[in-house]
Enzyme design. Structure first.
Site, short mmCIF file in Angstrom:
data_model
loop_
_atom_site.label_atom_id
_atom_site.label_comp_id
_atom_site.label_asym_id
_atom_site.label_seq_id
_atom_site.Cartn_x
_atom_site.Cartn_y
_atom_site.Cartn_z
N CYS A 111 0.32 -1.37 0.36
CA CYS A 111 0.16 0.05 0.21
C CYS A 111 0.95 0.33 -0.04
O CYS A 111 0.31 2.78 0.55
CB CYS A 111 -0.56 0.03 1.45
SG CYS A 111 -1.65 -1.86 1.43
N HIS A 243 -3.66 6.66 1.99
CA HIS A 243 -3.26 4.68 1.58
C HIS A 243 -5.14 4.95 2.23
O HIS A 243 -5.14 5.64 3.61
CB HIS A 243 -2.26 4.33 1.89
CG HIS A 243 -3.39 3.10 1.82
ND1 HIS A 243 -4.03 2.37 0.80
CD2 HIS A 243 -3.19 1.70 2.75
CE1 HIS A 243 -4.39 1.13 0.92
NE2 HIS A 243 -4.13 0.38 2.00
N ASN A 273 -10.30 -1.11 0.56
CA ASN A 273 -8.55 0.14 0.56
C ASN A 273 -8.83 -1.43 -0.79
O ASN A 273 -8.20 -2.73 -0.95
CB ASN A 273 -8.64 -1.23 2.33
CG ASN A 273 -6.47 -1.70 1.35
OD1 ASN A 273 -5.84 -1.06 0.85
ND2 ASN A 273 -5.86 -1.51 3.05
#
Ligand code: 4VN
Length: 318
Positions: A111, A243, A273
């Site tokens: 990420c 993120h 996500n």
């Protein structure tokens, strides 16, 4: 010459999976998911691969600036869910686009991948590259154990990217990238088990994404907050694009660094996500909504954090 962002784009698969959809196939609820993560729905590919999503982002980016594919010097894709280990997603995109002059490679930093890739690409422009694409793209739906409710509800598929071009103006004002491999087992995915007849080790690692949620949550609130505090010192930032892992984490970080919540843009409620894709998707939506206007000298922080463990921030004037 320095690298500046001159276009943004994003591509989301059409299929929407809501929290209620998930509550029909596993023991979870919209109430639990939305209160603990801020996520209400996510996108899932049905036939597309990561390379398909990234190729669509690349086509949008060059179209926005009327570029010909062979004007590109590089294509970098940040992903933890490539179609193959080889060819790279970037090479697949280079071929489909016909960007014959572009070098092409993937970056594996989970990420934090987009932030790592953006930092590296800007260095390439400082060393004479002129134009290139930096794309974050994921199809995490293939990495998930769909019987494990602790992870299956968190992730989504998508891609986003930026066009980076050479300029005499320096817009990447600061960066602070980090890694801690001693905590690498807190988040794993895509383990290849060795089936060789002479291989003796029997590992319990799995291809499916596994995460120690508590460890990662604490890492994000502690190490990432410290990183953001350091890079925003003596700077009045307009927006922070973190993120998009978890709304509660972003709220805790905002309180820790004493920057107003409204400066932290979020869209995890729509997409979950999406790992390396989350920051470029968020950026493209901020540009599309007019919150961010390229060329208006707004100060923006991009912060990635996740598997590796890796994390890092870039302060850019857009
Ligand atoms: O019980 C609860 O409230 C749970 C507690 C655990 N949670 C977590 C924990 C970690 C992450 C996460 C994941 C990645 C991987 O891309 C990167 C960064 C983060 Cl911060 C997301 N959610 C969900 C709610």
């Amino acid at each position: 010459q320095f690298g500046i962002i001159t276009a943004t784009a994003s591509v989301l698969p059409e299929k929407i999976i809501t929290n209620d959809d998930l509550s029909k196939v596993m023991d979870t609820s919209d109430e639990w998911i939305s209160s603990r993560t801020g996520i209400r729905e996510r996108r899932c590919v049905t036939v597309q691969e990561t390379s398909d999503l990234c190729c669509l982002v690349a086509e949008k980016l060059i179209k926005k600036k009327n570029l010909r594919p062979n004007e590109l010097d590089f294509i970098i894709v940040a992903t933890m869910s490539p179609d193959f280990t080889t060819p790279s997603v970037a090479a697949q995109v280079q071929g489909k686009l016909g960007a014959t002059k572009a070098i092409a490679f993937d970056i594996s930093a989970a990420c934090s991948g987009f932030v790592y890739a953006l930092s590296l690409a800007e260095k390439m422009i400082r060393c004479s590259s002129k134009k290139g694409l930096v794309i974050g793209g994921e199809t995490l739906s293939k990495m998930i154990d769909w019987s494990d409710r602790s992870t299956a509800v968190l992730f989504g598929d998508g891609a986003g990217g930026v066009l980076l071009e050479a300029s005499i103006e320096q817009k990447l004002l600061a960066e602070l990238l980090a890694a801690d491999g001693t905590r690498s087992t807190s988040l794993t995915a895509g383990y290849f088990s060795n089936k060789s007849p002479v291989y003796l080790n029997v590992s319990e690692d799995s291809f499916y994404l596994k995460m120690n949620g508590r460890d990662i949550f604490d890492f994000a609130v502690r190490d990432v907050a410290k990183n953001i505090k350091e890079i925003t010192q003596n700077v009045s930032v307009d927006y922070l694009l973190l993120h998009q892992a978890n709304l509660r984490i972003i709220e805790k970080i905002a309180r820790k660094v004493k920057i107003p919540q409204e400066k932290f843009l979020t869209n995890m409620e729509k997409y979950g996500n999406t790992s390396a894709a989350s920051i470029p998707i968020l950026l493209d939506e901020a540009v599309a909504s007019g919150k961010i206007t390229l060329g208006k000298k707004q100060k923006v922080v991009f912060t990635g954090y996740g598997g590796g463990l890796t994390w890092g921030s870039i302060l850019m004037e857009l």
